[in-house]
Motif scaffolding. Sequence first.
Motif, PDB file in Angstrom:
ATOM      1  N   ALA A 125       0.815  -1.216   0.000  1.00 50.49           N
ATOM      2  CA  ALA A 125       0.000   0.000   0.000  1.00 50.49           C
ATOM      3  C   ALA A 125       0.842   1.257   0.000  1.00 50.49           C
ATOM      4  N   VAL A 126       2.133   1.133   0.315  1.00 52.14           N
ATOM      5  CA  VAL A 126       3.003   2.312   0.415  1.00 52.14           C
ATOM      6  C   VAL A 126       3.126   3.004  -0.932  1.00 52.14           C
ATOM      7  N   ILE A 127       3.398   2.255  -1.997  1.00 53.11           N
ATOM      8  CA  ILE A 127       3.591   2.885  -3.303  1.00 53.11           C
ATOM      9  C   ILE A 127       2.286   3.501  -3.797  1.00 53.11           C
ATOM     10  N   ARG A 128       1.133   2.866  -3.462  1.00 56.07           N
ATOM     11  CA  ARG A 128      -0.146   3.447  -3.877  1.00 56.07           C
ATOM     12  C   ARG A 128      -0.401   4.773  -3.151  1.00 56.07           C
ATOM     13  N   ASP A 129      -0.069   4.837  -1.887  1.00 50.49           N
ATOM     14  CA  ASP A 129      -0.254   6.101  -1.154  1.00 50.49           C
ATOM     15  C   ASP A 129       0.635   7.199  -1.721  1.00 50.49           C
ATOM     16  N   ILE A 130       1.885   6.862  -2.048  1.00 53.64           N
ATOM     17  CA  ILE A 130       2.812   7.870  -2.586  1.00 53.64           C
ATOM     18  C   ILE A 130       2.319   8.377  -3.938  1.00 53.64           C
ATOM     19  N   LEU A 131       1.915   7.473  -4.835  1.00 58.27           N
ATOM     20  CA  LEU A 131       1.449   7.886  -6.167  1.00 58.27           C
ATOM     21  C   LEU A 131       0.154   8.705  -6.053  1.00 58.27           C
ATOM     22  N   HIS A 132      -0.741   8.298  -5.156  1.00 58.71           N
ATOM     23  CA  HIS A 132      -1.997   9.045  -4.986  1.00 58.71           C
ATOM     24  C   HIS A 132      -1.730  10.462  -4.489  1.00 58.71           C
ATOM     25  N   ARG A 133      -0.847  10.605  -3.515  1.00 55.42           N
ATOM     26  CA  ARG A 133      -0.564  11.944  -2.993  1.00 55.42           C
ATOM     27  C   ARG A 133       0.168  12.799  -4.022  1.00 55.42           C
ATOM     28  N   LEU A 134       1.054  12.210  -4.828  1.00 57.11           N
ATOM     29  CA  LEU A 134       1.729  12.977  -5.884  1.00 57.11           C
ATOM     30  C   LEU A 134       0.738  13.458  -6.930  1.00 57.11           C
ATOM     31  N   ARG A 135      -0.254  12.611  -7.297  1.00 56.81           N
ATOM     32  CA  ARG A 135      -1.267  13.049  -8.273  1.00 56.81           C
ATOM     33  C   ARG A 135      -2.103  14.193  -7.702  1.00 56.81           C
ATOM     34  N   GLU A 136      -2.392  14.162  -6.415  1.00 55.09           N
ATOM     35  CA  GLU A 136      -3.196  15.221  -5.819  1.00 55.09           C
ATOM     36  C   GLU A 136      -2.430  16.541  -5.754  1.00 55.09           C
ATOM     37  N   ARG A 137      -1.162  16.488  -5.405  1.00 52.08           N
ATOM     38  CA  ARG A 137      -0.384  17.710  -5.174  1.00 52.08           C
ATOM     39  C   ARG A 137       0.213  18.247  -6.469  1.00 52.08           C
ATOM     40  N   PHE A 138       1.041  17.442  -7.122  1.00 56.03           N
ATOM     41  CA  PHE A 138       1.690  17.900  -8.359  1.00 56.03           C
ATOM     42  C   PHE A 138       2.171  16.662  -9.105  1.00 56.03           C
ATOM     43  N   PRO A 139       1.509  16.222 -10.147  1.00 58.32           N
ATOM     44  CA  PRO A 139       1.924  14.989 -10.853  1.00 58.32           C
ATOM     45  C   PRO A 139       3.356  15.120 -11.382  1.00 58.32           C
ATOM     46  N   ARG A 140       4.131  14.116 -11.063  1.00 57.05           N
ATOM     47  CA  ARG A 140       5.519  14.049 -11.508  1.00 57.05           C
ATOM     48  C   ARG A 140       5.786  12.644 -12.064  1.00 57.05           C
ATOM     49  N   ARG A 141       6.884  12.519 -12.818  1.00 58.82           N
ATOM     50  CA  ARG A 141       7.275  11.210 -13.330  1.00 58.82           C
ATOM     51  C   ARG A 141       7.956  10.412 -12.208  1.00 58.82           C
ATOM     52  N   VAL A 142       7.523   9.156 -12.004  1.00 64.60           N
ATOM     53  CA  VAL A 142       7.999   8.336 -10.895  1.00 64.60           C
ATOM     54  C   VAL A 142       8.638   7.065 -11.449  1.00 64.60           C
ATOM     55  N   LEU A 143       9.854   6.743 -10.965  1.00 68.86           N
ATOM     56  CA  LEU A 143      10.535   5.485 -11.273  1.00 68.86           C
ATOM     57  C   LEU A 143      10.543   4.633 -10.007  1.00 68.86           C
TER      58      LEU A 143
ATOM     59  N   ALA B 223      10.832  11.603   6.758  1.00 66.65           N
ATOM     60  CA  ALA B 223       9.385  11.804   6.751  1.00 66.65           C
ATOM     61  C   ALA B 223       8.752  10.830   7.731  1.00 66.65           C
ATOM     62  N   PRO B 224       7.750  11.269   8.497  1.00 66.66           N
ATOM     63  CA  PRO B 224       7.141  10.361   9.482  1.00 66.66           C
ATOM     64  C   PRO B 224       6.388   9.202   8.836  1.00 66.66           C
ATOM     65  N   THR B 225       5.852   9.406   7.618  1.00 66.28           N
ATOM     66  CA  THR B 225       5.115   8.352   6.910  1.00 66.28           C
ATOM     67  C   THR B 225       5.443   8.452   5.430  1.00 66.28           C
ATOM     68  N   PRO B 226       5.186   7.413   4.635  1.00 68.61           N
ATOM     69  CA  PRO B 226       5.386   7.516   3.181  1.00 68.61           C
ATOM     70  C   PRO B 226       4.550   8.616   2.544  1.00 68.61           C
ATOM     71  N   THR B 227       3.324   8.827   3.037  1.00 69.08           N
ATOM     72  CA  THR B 227       2.500   9.905   2.488  1.00 69.08           C
ATOM     73  C   THR B 227       3.139  11.262   2.752  1.00 69.08           C
ATOM     74  N   ALA B 228       3.697  11.443   3.939  1.00 63.54           N
ATOM     75  CA  ALA B 228       4.384  12.702   4.241  1.00 63.54           C
ATOM     76  C   ALA B 228       5.620  12.875   3.363  1.00 63.54           C
ATOM     77  N   ALA B 229       6.263  11.792   2.971  1.00 61.33           N
ATOM     78  CA  ALA B 229       7.403  11.898   2.068  1.00 61.33           C
ATOM     79  C   ALA B 229       6.992  12.459   0.718  1.00 61.33           C
ATOM     80  N   ALA B 230       5.829  12.027   0.199  1.00 63.41           N
ATOM     81  CA  ALA B 230       5.332  12.586  -1.050  1.00 63.41           C
ATOM     82  C   ALA B 230       5.012  14.068  -0.896  1.00 63.41           C
ATOM     83  N   GLU B 231       4.505  14.469   0.274  1.00 60.95           N
ATOM     84  CA  GLU B 231       4.210  15.891   0.495  1.00 60.95           C
ATOM     85  C   GLU B 231       5.497  16.710   0.565  1.00 60.95           C
TER      86      GLU B 231
END
Length: 535
Positions: free
Chosen positions: A160-178, A267-275
């Motif tokens: 679920a970590v990668i899904r949370d990171i991709l979801h938060r990146l799409r919400e904030r500012f879509p970027r290319r992810v490897l 970052a305290p959580t993977p979602t916070a890392a995307a932020e």
Amino acid sequence: MDLLDDGDDQRTGDNAPEFTVSELSGAVKRTIEGGFSRIRVRGELGRVSRPRSGHVYLDLKDDRSVLSGVIWKGQAARLATQPEEGLEVVATGRLTTFPGQSKYQIVIDSLAPAGVGALMAMLEKRKKALEAEGLFASERKRPLPYLPEVIGVVTSPSGAVIRDILHRLRERFPRRVLIWPVAVQGERCAPEVARAIAGFNALSPGGALPRPDLLIVARGGGSIEDLWGFNDEAVARAAAASDIPLISAVGHETDTTLIDFVSDRRAPTPTAAAELAVPVRADLLASLGASGARLTGAQARGLGQRGQRLRDLARALPRPEELTRPAAQRLDFWGDRLPRALRSRIDGARLRLGTASATLRPATLAARLRWDRQRLDRSGGALDAALSKGVDRHRLRLAGLAGRLTLRPARQTLARAPRDLGKLAARLASAQRGGLAQRRDALAAADRLLSSLSYHGTLARGFAVVRADGGVVTSAAEAQGHSVLELEFHDGRVTRGCAREGDPGGGPAAAADPGPPRRKSAARRAPQQKTLFDD
């Protein structure tokens, strides 16, 4: 001659079987390996040695004893927990012996820390060592890029970590992810995460696969055992050596691992890392609109202020024609003086030309040419003389060298060669005779030593060797078990019957064998046989 029997003067244990050192070591090895084929030992790691062979040698100890251990090269590379001095562990393996040093040791197959306390002690030790090297220093941490083009994520692709990171990146500012897929727990976690960080750094900028501008190492929460791969020293060093800024997002807010201390931002959580990785696009658009409006207003106000200033300055300036009148007057003045100056310059040049032409006569030029020709002739004569002297000097030097290059030294060397060869042949023959004499003396000394050590000398002093069924009889009780005995004396062998208990007499004696005694090599004697006459 009477046979020797066991009397009061015999030493106790002389009839016990003999063992070689290798036989005894092999028997002990089989006993230990048979009784301890698979064991688990708990203790503290003492000495840990890693030679160039790749094997690991260590000591397991407690408050009273020390047990040597070895981990072979192939197994050491697959250990989940690498051995460190002072760590309390549970080692699993088999007990064996090392005959080369007459000691026993454990061959370790797996190694695990002995409880959470041991893990925390090892973690604290690693933390202090890395901190002493300066890997936690704040001055070495790099700022994160404000808006990275490519973001590299090191995590499990199925969680679920990668899904949370991709979801938060799409919400904030879509970027290319490897995404570099890795195991986030277990034995494969640490090496795969370290290789992923190094692999992202090894990508070439502008290549077919773009090099990330920012890295995120992420994993969800779990126990200390689940997160232990991110406490590995190899992972911490890989994160510290990364040229790309790195955010660690391992576990929940209360979980702390070594990679958190060496990363550029935690970052305290993977979602916070995307932020932390990207800003909010809507906020940027709003800020950009406000900044554009402020820029347009500032430009309008600036143009108005500068226009008014220009008009104020224009009123203070004099009229344009007043500025050009002095220059026009100076131009008219110099225009009037120019024709007169040109005529004066031409007259002076004409006068100097007439003065110079008066001295350039044909007779003067001819005299100068004759003087130059005479000087040239004198220089040519001197050059010819110098060349002749140089040629003569080199000819004399060449003649001296030709006289030295003769075959006389070579002929003298060839004439001395047969005489020198004869001397060398004489020395070789003398050396051969001396060497043969030395080897003959050594052989005679070895033969004398063999004769003095042979048991046949003991037989010559009145003793005999008793054999039965091809083996040596060393006691009267053993002799009672055979009907025929073979006696070996110094001058031959005889066969004689043995009287049993209750029989009136022994059996008939066989004819004596007068043949010479045969020497038997000590290496061919059976390990359990032993003579009765070794003092």
